[in-house]
Design a protein around this motif. Structure first.
Motif, PDB file in Angstrom:
ATOM      1  N   PHE A  37     -53.981  28.341  93.239  1.00  0.00           N
ATOM      2  CA  PHE A  37     -52.971  28.291  92.941  1.00  0.00           C
ATOM      3  C   PHE A  37     -52.553  26.981  91.992  1.00  0.00           C
ATOM      4  CE2 PHE A  37     -51.642  31.642  96.100  1.00  0.00           C
ATOM      5  CZ  PHE A  37     -50.913  32.391  95.198  1.00  0.00           C
ATOM      6  N   GLY A  38     -53.079  25.916  92.533  1.00  0.00           N
ATOM      7  CA  GLY A  38     -52.802  24.498  91.727  1.00  0.00           C
ATOM      8  C   GLY A  38     -53.435  24.407  90.556  1.00  0.00           C
ATOM      9  N   GLY A  39     -54.726  25.091  90.290  1.00  0.00           N
ATOM     10  CA  GLY A  39     -55.416  25.147  89.287  1.00  0.00           C
ATOM     11  C   GLY A  39     -54.678  26.106  88.190  1.00  0.00           C
ATOM     12  N   GLY A  40     -54.322  27.241  88.622  1.00  0.00           N
ATOM     13  CA  GLY A  40     -53.706  28.274  87.607  1.00  0.00           C
ATOM     14  C   GLY A  40     -52.425  27.824  87.157  1.00  0.00           C
ATOM     15  N   LEU A  41     -51.595  26.705  87.952  1.00  0.00           N
ATOM     16  CA  LEU A  41     -50.408  26.290  87.251  1.00  0.00           C
ATOM     17  C   LEU A  41     -50.793  25.256  86.296  1.00  0.00           C
ATOM     18  CD1 LEU A  41     -48.254  25.813  90.401  1.00  0.00           C
ATOM     19  CD2 LEU A  41     -47.759  27.616  88.573  1.00  0.00           C
ATOM     20  N   ALA A  42     -51.688  24.373  86.764  1.00  0.00           N
ATOM     21  CA  ALA A  42     -52.162  23.413  85.771  1.00  0.00           C
ATOM     22  C   ALA A  42     -52.694  23.966  84.293  1.00  0.00           C
ATOM     23  CB  ALA A  42     -53.358  22.415  86.334  1.00  0.00           C
ATOM     24  N   GLY A  43     -53.417  25.086  84.485  1.00  0.00           N
ATOM     25  CA  GLY A  43     -54.098  25.672  83.298  1.00  0.00           C
ATOM     26  C   GLY A  43     -53.116  26.392  82.316  1.00  0.00           C
ATOM     27  N   THR A  44     -51.830  26.887  82.883  1.00  0.00           N
ATOM     28  CA  THR A  44     -50.632  27.378  82.006  1.00  0.00           C
ATOM     29  C   THR A  44     -50.035  26.097  81.496  1.00  0.00           C
ATOM     30  OG1 THR A  44     -50.243  28.895  83.427  1.00  0.00           O
ATOM     31  CG2 THR A  44     -48.566  28.651  81.960  1.00  0.00           C
ATOM     32  N   VAL A  45     -49.823  25.194  82.122  1.00  0.00           N
ATOM     33  CA  VAL A  45     -49.030  23.827  81.474  1.00  0.00           C
ATOM     34  C   VAL A  45     -49.988  23.313  80.437  1.00  0.00           C
ATOM     35  CG1 VAL A  45     -48.323  21.484  81.931  1.00  0.00           C
ATOM     36  CG2 VAL A  45     -47.733  23.296  83.446  1.00  0.00           C
TER      37      VAL A  45
END
Length: 233
Positions: free
Chosen positions: A93-101
């Motif tokens: 979840f953390g990696g996904g959010l970082a990837g979008t930003v």
């Protein structure tokens, strides 16, 4: 660095790059082919499938699930313990959010813009159930048939195809779904549409788990079990 920390880092980085591929290729497709949605989807699906192959091959020796549903199925099969599963899911979840930003910033957009792309309806929810069942079948079926080295190509090929044969364009991943709420671009999904998508993915994962248990009822040999853990945890 401990084994668990290495796995967590691999899941964070892998999911971040996966979301970057999904969102970034969507932005690029919209800019290069603004008047052809079909071509946009083709560009988006090919980029996502290719990225999956590369990322799984690169991170497979450490951890290459990139998907909470996959990790939950691993836990249900006894391939990882609860502590490990929780750490991997948090990293996804953390990696996904970082990837979008990062992707938003890379294309000159605001770091976070909530998506207005509503995706709702029984047809789309059924599409997510089917997409996730198929993903679980492809991953664990490939591994349990003792062809673990082909998982990357099987998953990349399946997701590329599932973009086209499912009504939902195959999100099939709660971490990626949540991450895509933060971008108001081609790949985005409105926050209000997300809970139903995630529920459908969890239902698909559950059905996929029982399908794998039915198709491969024999407990894997130690060698296959070790391959399971190496490839999918």
């Amino acid at each position: 660095m401990s084994v668990l920390r290495r796995k967590v880092l691999a899941e964070f980085a892998g999911t971040a790059f996966l979301v970057t591929a999904v969102v970034g290729s969507g932005v690029m497709a919209s800019r290069l082919s603004p008047n052809d949605v079909g071509l946009q989807l083709l560009q988006n699906s090919v980029a996502t499938g290719a990225a999956l192959v590369a990322l799984i091959l690169a991170l497979q020796p450490v951890s290459a699930s990139f998907n909470p549903v996959v990790t939950l199925v691993e836990r249900a099969l006894g391939m990882v313990d609860t502590r490990t599963a929780a750490g991997l899911i948090a990293a996804q979840f953390g990696g996904g959010l970082a990837g979008t930003v990062i992707t938003n910033l890379m294309f000159g957009l605001d770091a976070v813009t909530l998506s207005t792309h509503e995706r709702a309806g029984t047809g789309l929810w059924l599409g997510e159930i089917i997409a996730t069942i198929g993903l679980i079948l492809v991953i664990f079926g490939t591994v349990r048939s003792q062809r673990a080295e082909r998982v990357a190509f099987a998953v990349g090929g399946y997701i590329t195809a599932a973009y086209w044969f499912t009504s939902s364009t195959s999100f099939a991943n709660p971490a990626v779904t949540v991450a895509r709420t933060l971008t108001d671009t081609f790949a985005g999904i409105a926050p209000a549409s997300t809970p139903a998508f995630v529920l459908a993915q969890l239902l698909g994962g559950t059905a996929g788990f029982f399908l794998i248990r039915a198709l491969y009822p024999t407990t894997p040999t130690p060698a296959v079990a070790a391959a399971d853990r190496k490839v999918l945890s």
